[in-house]
Structure formats: C-alpha cells, structure tokens
Enzyme design. Structure first.
Site, short mmCIF file in Angstrom:
data_model
loop_
_atom_site.label_atom_id
_atom_site.label_comp_id
_atom_site.label_asym_id
_atom_site.label_seq_id
_atom_site.Cartn_x
_atom_site.Cartn_y
_atom_site.Cartn_z
N GLN A 254 0.83 -1.20 0.00
CA GLN A 254 0.00 0.00 0.00
C GLN A 254 0.86 1.25 0.00
O GLN A 254 0.62 2.21 -0.74
CB GLN A 254 -0.91 0.00 1.24
CG GLN A 254 -2.02 1.01 1.17
CD GLN A 254 -2.86 0.81 -0.06
OE1 GLN A 254 -3.16 -0.30 -0.45
NE2 GLN A 254 -3.20 1.89 -0.71
N HIS A 257 2.29 3.09 -3.19
CA HIS A 257 1.44 3.83 -4.15
C HIS A 257 1.90 5.27 -4.30
O HIS A 257 2.18 5.75 -5.38
CB HIS A 257 -0.02 3.80 -3.73
CG HIS A 257 -0.77 2.65 -4.31
ND1 HIS A 257 -0.97 2.50 -5.65
CD2 HIS A 257 -1.37 1.58 -3.73
CE1 HIS A 257 -1.67 1.39 -5.89
NE2 HIS A 257 -1.92 0.81 -4.73
N GLU A 322 -10.34 1.83 2.96
CA GLU A 322 -10.59 1.41 1.58
C GLU A 322 -10.40 -0.11 1.47
O GLU A 322 -11.27 -0.80 0.95
CB GLU A 322 -9.60 2.15 0.68
CG GLU A 322 -9.80 1.90 -0.79
CD GLU A 322 -8.66 2.49 -1.62
OE1 GLU A 322 -7.61 2.86 -1.03
OE2 GLU A 322 -8.79 2.57 -2.85
N HIS A 323 -9.26 -0.60 1.97
CA HIS A 323 -8.99 -2.04 1.98
C HIS A 323 -8.83 -2.50 3.42
O HIS A 323 -8.03 -1.93 4.17
CB HIS A 323 -7.68 -2.36 1.26
CG HIS A 323 -7.60 -1.81 -0.13
ND1 HIS A 323 -7.00 -0.60 -0.41
CD2 HIS A 323 -8.05 -2.30 -1.32
CE1 HIS A 323 -7.07 -0.37 -1.71
NE2 HIS A 323 -7.71 -1.38 -2.29
N ASP A 356 -6.69 -6.01 -6.10
CA ASP A 356 -6.33 -4.90 -6.98
C ASP A 356 -6.36 -5.32 -8.45
O ASP A 356 -6.71 -4.52 -9.33
CB ASP A 356 -4.90 -4.42 -6.69
CG ASP A 356 -4.80 -3.70 -5.36
OD1 ASP A 356 -5.85 -3.30 -4.83
OD2 ASP A 356 -3.66 -3.54 -4.85
N HIS A 415 -52.97 20.73 -6.60
CA HIS A 415 -52.77 19.28 -6.56
C HIS A 415 -54.11 18.59 -6.33
O HIS A 415 -54.44 17.59 -6.97
CB HIS A 415 -51.79 18.89 -5.44
CG HIS A 415 -50.34 19.11 -5.78
ND1 HIS A 415 -49.82 20.34 -6.09
CD2 HIS A 415 -49.30 18.24 -5.87
CE1 HIS A 415 -48.51 20.22 -6.33
NE2 HIS A 415 -48.18 18.95 -6.20
#
Lengths: 428, 428
Positions: A254, A257, A322-323, A356, A415
């Site tokens: 991770q 990245h 996220e993960h 991924d 209405h």
C-alpha cells in the site's frame, strides 16, 4: 512506522477534515480550466495539453493504427493475465445486474421500477509516470455490463504524444469505444460539458490526482461522478495466528502507491505489533520504491494496539478503510463486526494485490473514511431507475380523498384540483 | 403558456448550465455559515436561528410533550390518509431491499458483497410558509427499511418556536428518532460535521431551498447527499386520446409549487396543444395559488409541438423530467422509449399528485435533467456495500503469476512482493 494505542488513536482522530488550504489553491486553477474549456472547447484542450503534458497533438482521439501498434508492444504473458482478470471481473460484476420490475399491487394498480443504462460514460485513467491497465478493466467492464452505449476513456498523453500500450490494449479488450489523449481538470471539464470532439457524458468515473478529484467535485451535479478519491489506504486487523511477514508485505504494497498512501495495522497483540514493525523495516530496505514507501510510512504508517477485540473493531470502523484485511482466526465469523470498509480480504492468502488486479471485485473503492456511506464501483453505478405508476379510474377514485386531504394539508390546492377534475370527468 | 415547435425547443436548449452568478452570492453566505457552525457548534446554530427564523430557542430537539401536543392538533382524516400513504410507501420500497451475497466461485475461492445500513442519516424537511408531512414519510420510511440506526430530521421552526404539527405527527409515525428545530445551511452544516447537540451523520437527504441545496453541494464528499435538487418539473406527453382538462390540471398542479416550477406539455397534435393552453388559462383563474402559477407558466410553461412520435420522445428524453405523464394510447407499450425520467405516470388516471402523496414510489426525484444519471430516492440510498474476497493458499498460488505480471506492468513491485512472500512461505 509508529506504535500507538487505540486510545491515542481515538483521541487524535477528532477532526478528520480535509486540508482546506491546499484545496483552495487547487480549486482556483481548476475552476479557471473548467471555465476555459466550456467557453473555448477543443482549442482549450489542445492548449492545456501543450502546457501541462508538454505535447502538441493533431487530434485527441487515439487512432485504429495506434491501437494496432500497441498490441505489438505488449507481452503475451501480459495479455494472458489481462484476459484472466477480465474473466474474473466480468463474472463477479454479473452478480450486480439489476432488472426492471413491475407488480400488480391490486386490480387496477400497477407499480414498478424501470432500470435504464446511462447513455454515455467517461472513464478517467491516470497517466504520467505510471500506467494503469487494471483501472481500465475495473471501470469499463461494469459500464459495459450495465449496457452503457458509449464508454469513452480519457488519459493524459506521454511526452511523445502516445498512450501507454498496456492501457490501450486493456481499453480495446474491455470494450471501450474511444480513448482520448487528455488528462487533468481539462479532461473532466470536457467530459462534463462536451466540446467539438468530445461528447458530453452522463457520468465520470475513475481515479486521478488532486486536480482531477477537485474538478470532479466541481462538475458534480451537472454530471454524476463515482466519488472524490483520496489517498489509497490499507488496514490490516491481525491476531497472533497471522504471519508478521505477510502483514508487513501488505502494508508495504500500500505504502508504495504514493507518499500520502496510508498503511495501518490494528492488533491486540503487542508482540505481533513489534514483529510487524521490524518486518516492515527489513522488507522495505529491499524494495524498489523504498523512497516513496519510507515517506508514506513516516507520515501515515501506524501499528495501533487495542485493548480488546471490541476496541480493535471500533478503530477499524472509525478508519473505515478502503482495503481491510482480516488476518485473524475464522475471519468469516468476524465479518459482522465490520461496518465500514470498501473491500474486505479474509485470511492469510487474500492479500490486497489479489483484489487490486485479479479476484473480480472492483478496485475502485471509497477512501478517506467514506466507506461509512459509499460502496465499491459497480454495475449499479452505470444504471438509473425510474418509478412507474399506473392507476385505473376506479383505483384513483378510491384513493382520491386521501390524496386530496394530504394535498390540502400542505396547502397545495391545485394538486387537489388535479384529482377533483378526474372525479368530475373530462366534460364537466 | 407558450406554444413552440420541437425544433425551436431543441435549438434553444443548447446551454442548460446553471445560473452561476446567483450561485456565487449564495455560496459566499453558505460557506461562511458552514465555517461558523464547524467552529462554534451549537452557539452558531442558536444565533443563526435567531437571525433567520426570528426565534430564540432554549433547545434544538423537539420534546416528547411537543409531539403529544401535535397529535391533538391534527384531524383524524389527516391521520387516516397518512397511515394509508405510509402503508403504500412501505410496501413499494420493500421491493428495493438488498441482501448480502456470497458465492463459492471455485474450491478455495469465496467472493461476496456485504450490505450494511448507514449508521446515522439526516433528513432535511423545509418549513417556513408550508409544511411537508409527505416528505417526512418519503425520506424516513426507506431509511428505516434499510436498517439505519438513527434517523434525525431537521426543519426550521415557525416564528413562535414550534414545528408544524402535521410534520411532527408524520415524523413520529414514520419512526424518526429525533426532530431538531433547525433550518437552512446551518442545519446541513450541523448534520455534516456534528455539534454538541446534533450528531454527525453519514448521509443527508431531503429537499430544501437554494441555500440548503448549495450547502449540500459543499459538504458533499465529507458526507453523502441524495442529490442537489432544483425546481420541480412536470412533462406531459399527450395524444388526441387525452383530456385537455386533465392535462391542464396536472400542469397547474406543478406550477403552483413555486415561481420557478416547470410545466411542459409535449404533443404531436396541434388541436390538442391549443385546447391545453385554453384549459390552463380557464382553470388557473379559479385556483388559490394563481399568482405563483401565473409567474411559473409565464417564465417556464410550454406546449411543445413535435413533428412525430420519435421527435416527441427525443424532446422528453432531453428534458429528462422529474415527473413524466404519458397520456397516450397504450402507454405501457411506449415505456421503452423513455430513457430519462424520475417517475413515469401511465394513462389518464395516474396524475402526478397520486405519486406525490400516495401510490408508494418515492416523490424525491432527480430534477434539472439529472434523471439522465440519477434515480428516485430509495432503500438503496441508505445502505452501502463492501466487497469480500477469500482465497485459499492453493487458489492464491494458481493466481500468483497473473497477479505478479499485472503488478509489475504497473511498476508496483511491492504489490508483487506481497504475492512472492506467500509463495516463499512465512518462515523463508
């Protein structure tokens, strides 16, 4: 990589607000670009591409010859791997297909929900230093399954005016209709409002840098977007049954990245915490992207020591990662304690890179704690629903007084009149 | 109410961009309010309520006594009608419930999608001159069905510090947990970021004025929102089988909402077009909210004459109306030609107010052509999904080379390392 207690984490987590000052500067540039693209169209796109990507293009759309050329440049093993991944991604996402439904509630009453694919979709794929053929598959495949008519990719050109061949091969294989050489906020503006050569789309999806993310926030509402993506994150919840070596490798995957990527391990085992920190240090020294990794870990890397299982899951749900990897005994049985996470990886042999690239679920996932309310990208992102209502004259007559009571309570007498004229009949 | 041709409509529809200047002024005020609420919490809420709603409150939450008092103030016929509506709304939305699913793709491979309700949700209900108990039902019921733990309503107080009793009765009946006396951008800010007495929520839904809409746009990303709602719209697609009287009544029911409401009729019959215009004029003169209606029709009312069916549906799909009535022969058979619409009403006895109050489908619908990409509010707005991936050691070994090839193509070698360490084993 720091070791802190869950208590320390929880006390310092009060304000998770975004960095407002940076955003302001970026916003100013982004708004100017959007305005310019809206007023000057293609000309602005060529100008910005010259300015930011350092290349003068003749046309934005990738040609058939360029696609053919790209195929020659990629390896067979890449194509094999891409095909297997595509197969898995298609198969998983087929479970998300939704159909229109209609019910006859009572005689004379039909209600339903019509499902219609979005007509045109734009997919942003980052370029520059790296190439992301996997993102092409993850964004284009669910759009195609949903039945979207036109899927257009935009991605910034390299300085020679070309697009990375792996991206082009993936685009062709996944079934994208067009690839445009265009990046940054100008690409988002072009997709949102249309220019001479780029048609306006209904929705823009795909990852991007801070300019792309802020541009997506600005065009949101005029066009749909998937999400505003922040830095990528992993959280590994581990117990003594887990291998510190595996945990460390996943945290490092991770961290590579970018400098702002977030890698966190949560555990109730102090010995494990210490072993993980040691393993991270050892493995990091051997990795290619060591510099990025070191910066990411220095700023955001953490091992959080919780007092018990309940506190550990509480930390996980606040991070809303996220993960999330559950490297614990019988992880399936603990799934119910996970409230907020984009994707959940169970056990020691389900590392994040499996998701991924390959397993099938989407890798476009909610970041920055937005898993508290957002979902992975899916087929459901590429359809919209319309309600359908049909009443017979008799059925409406029975409902009439309730409708009129409610309308009049709200002071909306026209209405009520729309019901009354039908009670009176067309020639009254 | 003007008669124009489809061609004229299509030529003038090029730029549907939002009114940027108005928005800028509103944004400035809205951003200041959001900042102030974030920094001063409850104090800012009391101050703004004094300033904008002209009332000094002791506490924001409606008390149990106030709920009991409200029940005494509403009529039995209102409660009856509300209960029937609630029953229909619940029944329709139950069709939208989603379940987690898990599949064993192959031996050693389990994939799935976990569905989790949002934890806390905020519902904005407009106040001021009018009261909208129907909006309470439409927003609270699907949240409750989804399994949301806490549903909080905010609505601006009347000048005596009370909340309209119909709104309170609807809130109680639909099962809202809390009602706060708070309106405007300050309510959106409080729900998005939390204050001493108002907990932060995961998602904000519900209609509101321009300040509320812009505030929702600004907090979007830090919190989820349903949509940025624009003026309400109706489009009636009619042929010679339709009653001009019914069409006119439905156009007028939309126009009474406010001066910026949009009422449009599309037809290929010139005689019908002229009859509708005449009927609108006649009925309008008898309606209570004539002034609002006249302004709405003057600015936005149109009958659009299309050359043929294809052109008529083309106009409808470009308008992408919030409400679409198909007052044509065999409307079910024409449903396939509708691509973009929030809710579709079939036949002569399915007028829009039936859907606004009673039939069951949600009345929170995409406006301003966003039906091209957005859906009615539904149970799906109150859940989020997490992907689940579990591979065995053997299954990962088989996938390993594909994953490593793709990771290395993207230059992400630490991703490849996370696979490699598992091939090597925990003690290598």
């Amino acid at each position: 990589m720091k070791l802190i207690t869950a208590e320390q984490f929880l006390n310092n987590n009060a304000d998770q607000s975004s960095a407002a000052d940076d955003e302001k500067k970026i916003d100013q540039a982004v708004l100017e670009i959007i305005q310019e693209v809206r007023s000057s169209g293609d000309k602005a796109l060529y100008d910005y591409t010259k300015k930011f990507d350092k290349v003068e293009l003749d046309q934005l759309a990738v040609t058939e010859e360029e696609f053919l050329e790209a195929e020659k440049q990629v390896s067979d093993s890449f194509i094999q791997a891409l095909r297997k991944a595509q197969q898995n991604i298609s198969e998983f996402h087929q479970n998300q297909m939704e159909k229109s439904w209609f019910v006859n509630k009572e005689p004379g009453i039909m209600l339903g929900q019509k499902v219609t694919p979005l007509e045109k979709v734009g997919v942003y794929i980052p370029g520059g230093k790296a190439a992301y053929p996997s993102s092409v598959l993850m964004n284009v495949i669910p759009a195609r399954l949903a039945g979207v008519e036109t899927v257009a990719i935009t991605t910034p050109p390299q300085s020679d005016g070309s697009i990375n061949p792996h991206v082009l091969v993936a685009a062709k294989q996944a079934g994208a209709d067009k690839v445009y050489k265009l990046g940054g906020a100008q690409a988002i503006a072009a997709l949102a409002y249309g220019t001479e050569s780029i048609p306006k789309v209904a929705k823009i999806v795909g990852p991007g840098n801070a300019f792309v993310a802020r541009a997506k926030k600005w065009v949101y509402g005029d066009v749909a977007i998937d999400m505003i993506a922040g830095p990528s994150e992993i959280c590994v919840l581990a117990d003594d049954t887990a291998s510190p070596k595996y945990i460390a490798a996943d945290l490092l995957s991770q961290a590579e990245h970018d400098e702002s990527a977030r890698a966190v391990c949560v555990t109730i085992s102090e010995p494990l915490a210490e072993q993980v920190i040691m393993e991270v240090r050892q493995q990091a020294s051997r990795l290619e992207r060591k510099e990025i990794i070191d910066q990411s870990l220095e700023q955001f890397g953490k091992v959080i020591l919780a007092a018990d299982k309940e506190e550990a899951f509480n930390v996980v749900n606040i991070i809303a990662p996220e993960h999330l990897e559950l490297m614990i005994e019988n992880p399936q049985e603990q799934l119910e304690y996970v409230k907020n996470a984009g994707a959940i990886f169970l056990g020691s042999y389900s590392p994040e890179p499996l998701g991924d690239y390959f397993a099938g679920p989407n890798h476009t996932l909610p970041t920055s704690a937005t898993a508290a309310f957002a979902s992975p990208l899916g087929v459901y992102d590429f359809i919209k629903k319309s309600s359908v209502i049909q009443y017979s004259q008799e059925a409406l007559r029975e409902a009439a007084s309730s409708i009129q009571t409610l309308a009049e309570t709200e002071g909306l007498t026209a209405h009520s009149n729309a019901i009354q004229v039908r009670k009176d009949g067309p020639h009254a």
